[in-house]
Scaffold this active site. Structure first.
Site, PDB file in Angstrom:
ATOM      1  N   GLY A  11       0.807  -1.209   0.000  1.00  0.00           N
ATOM      2  CA  GLY A  11       0.000   0.000   0.000  1.00  0.00           C
ATOM      3  C   GLY A  11       0.840   1.258   0.000  1.00  0.00           C
ATOM      4  O   GLY A  11       1.812   1.398  -0.754  1.00  0.00           O
ATOM      5  N   CYS A  12       0.479   2.189   0.871  1.00  0.00           N
ATOM      6  CA  CYS A  12       1.153   3.480   0.923  1.00  0.00           C
ATOM      7  C   CYS A  12       2.608   3.363   1.362  1.00  0.00           C
ATOM      8  O   CYS A  12       3.418   4.242   1.057  1.00  0.00           O
ATOM      9  CB  CYS A  12       0.400   4.416   1.872  1.00  0.00           C
ATOM     10  SG  CYS A  12      -1.296   4.773   1.350  1.00  0.00           S
ATOM     11  N   ALA A  13       2.958   2.304   2.091  1.00  0.00           N
ATOM     12  CA  ALA A  13       4.338   2.127   2.534  1.00  0.00           C
ATOM     13  C   ALA A  13       5.267   1.749   1.392  1.00  0.00           C
ATOM     14  O   ALA A  13       6.496   1.803   1.540  1.00  0.00           O
ATOM     15  CB  ALA A  13       4.410   1.068   3.632  1.00  0.00           C
ATOM     16  N   ALA A  14       4.702   1.353   0.250  1.00  0.00           N
ATOM     17  CA  ALA A  14       5.512   0.817  -0.837  1.00  0.00           C
ATOM     18  C   ALA A  14       6.446   1.854  -1.452  1.00  0.00           C
ATOM     19  O   ALA A  14       7.479   1.495  -2.019  1.00  0.00           O
ATOM     20  CB  ALA A  14       4.620   0.213  -1.913  1.00  0.00           C
TER      21      ALA A  14
ATOM     22  N   PHE B 131       4.389   4.922   5.305  1.00  0.00           N
ATOM     23  CA  PHE B 131       3.612   4.119   6.256  1.00  0.00           C
ATOM     24  C   PHE B 131       2.445   3.472   5.526  1.00  0.00           C
ATOM     25  O   PHE B 131       1.817   4.085   4.662  1.00  0.00           O
ATOM     26  CB  PHE B 131       3.080   5.006   7.385  1.00  0.00           C
ATOM     27  CG  PHE B 131       4.106   5.938   7.966  1.00  0.00           C
ATOM     28  CD1 PHE B 131       5.187   5.456   8.678  1.00  0.00           C
ATOM     29  CD2 PHE B 131       4.008   7.308   7.770  1.00  0.00           C
ATOM     30  CE1 PHE B 131       6.144   6.318   9.195  1.00  0.00           C
ATOM     31  CE2 PHE B 131       4.951   8.192   8.279  1.00  0.00           C
ATOM     32  CZ  PHE B 131       6.029   7.683   9.005  1.00  0.00           C
TER      33      PHE B 131
END
Length: 355
Positions: free
Chosen positions: A137-140, A333
């Site tokens: 997700g956004c942590a990628a 994150f």
């Protein structure tokens, strides 16, 4: 040395403003008991506008998972190449100079990954390593930077291309009316971003140390429920409070490197929402204005998932260029709850190659 060069970022042409978002929410979800709270939360995000890969009216219709994934494939193949070309120019490299491609996306599914298509369509070498990341997700965005750093630690003469393609609007579910779903409908936007991490030379952030951290037993706080209709985003109300346990981890990463997290020169962090940034400022004891690049991304584009850190980094480049040796942190994150973090210094040419 692994140096993260100037990113390239592009957003689709279709725009939805905050007021349009609120109007659509009132109309499409009229009478839902959670709507008043969701409208208040959407207003508080600070997102003024977002960009969508399709017109709003088409976005609100759900033609089925198969058709949405077809749109994802077609649009990713249209939007990614010019962004990749610009990122290569920014790094003063060509396709055949690239040794690995890290492709990150959580909003569509292709197998083989888009990396295979990029290699064939854009003239990358056939021995280019493919590193697709689909479930962070956004942590990628932070993970892609860290995996590029790791690759160049093993192959210091190499170069790595990072590509993020997030078409979040293709995950809109018109029948989901819980607060988390309604909030995400007013928070996420679409964007494509790319950047090169060079093994030698270039201008940008010289990556020196990276780390990952998982908050135990929080797997269901940010997740997808995969159903016949596609990906249903699930957001727990406890997510905004995750910066309190993650701030000490960021502080420790800097301390392990001999730095004080409070006194760095730049901060490039994922703008998941306003409380994330406010809490980081408070728990790290860092002036709120130091997160101005992340705030700008959130305000102008919304949460663009893994592309946020690259867009915030581009805004750092567009501001007055940091002095050589300026210190900073990059952090993303996402689901897990996962943090992907890196620290490094601003470098130019070969000036910092010996560091």
């Amino acid at each position: 040395m692994a140096r993260l060069c100037r990113p390239s970022v592009s957003v689709p042409e279709h725009v939805i403003t905050l007021e349009e978002t609120l109007d659509f929410a009132r109309r499409v979800h009229a009478g839902k008991p959670q709507l008043p709270l969701a409208l208040r939360l959407i207003r508080n995000t600070g997102v003024r506008k977002r960009h969508l890969v399709q017109p709003v009216e088409k976005t609100l219709r759900h033609p089925g998972l198969e058709e949405r994934n077809r749109v994802y494939e077609a649009e990713s193949k249209k939007l990614c190449p010019p962004v990749v070309e610009q990122a290569l120019r920014n790094a003063e490299l060509g396709p055949r100079d690239i040794d690995a491609i890290v492709y990150v996306s959580c909003t569509g599914f292709l197998m083989p990954s888009l990396t295979a298509w990029l290699i064939n369509a854009m003239g990358f070498r056939s021995d280019t390593r493919q590193i697709p990341i689909a479930q962070l997700g956004c942590a990628a965005g932070g993970s892609a930077i860290n995996r590029a750093h790791d690759f160049l630690t093993a192959y210091p003469e190499g170069n790595v291309l990072i590509v993020s393609c997030e078409l979040c609007s293709l995950c809109y579910q018109p029948t989901d009316d819980d607060v988390g779903s309604l909030l995400s409908d007013g928070l996420f936007g679409d964007a494509v971003a790319a950047a090169v991490v060079r093994g030698k030379g270039g201008t940008g952030v010289t990556l020196e140390r990276n780390a990952s951290h998982l908050i135990p037993h929080t797997e269901d706080w940010i997740s997808y429920a995969v159903r016949d209709t596609g990906f249903h985003f699930q957001l727990d109300r406890r997510v905004p409070g995750t910066m309190e346990p993650l701030a000490p981890v960021l502080r420790g990463l800097a301390a392990d490197h001999g730095w004080d997290i409070r006194n760095l020169d730049f901060y490039v962090v994922h703008a998941g929402g306003p409380r994330i940034l406010d809490d980081l400022s408070r728990f790290l004891d860092v002036d709120r204005k130091m997160f101005r690049h992340s705030w700008a991304t959130l305000t102008e584009y919304g949460n663009i998932a893994s592309a946020v850190v690259l867009d915030a980094l581009l805004r750092l480049f567009d501001e007055d260029t940091p002095m050589p040796g300026a210190t900073g942190v990059i952090a993303g994150f996402g689901p897990g709850i996962t943090a992907e973090m890196a620290v490094g210094r601003w470098g130019q040419g070969t000036a910092l190659a010996a560091e």
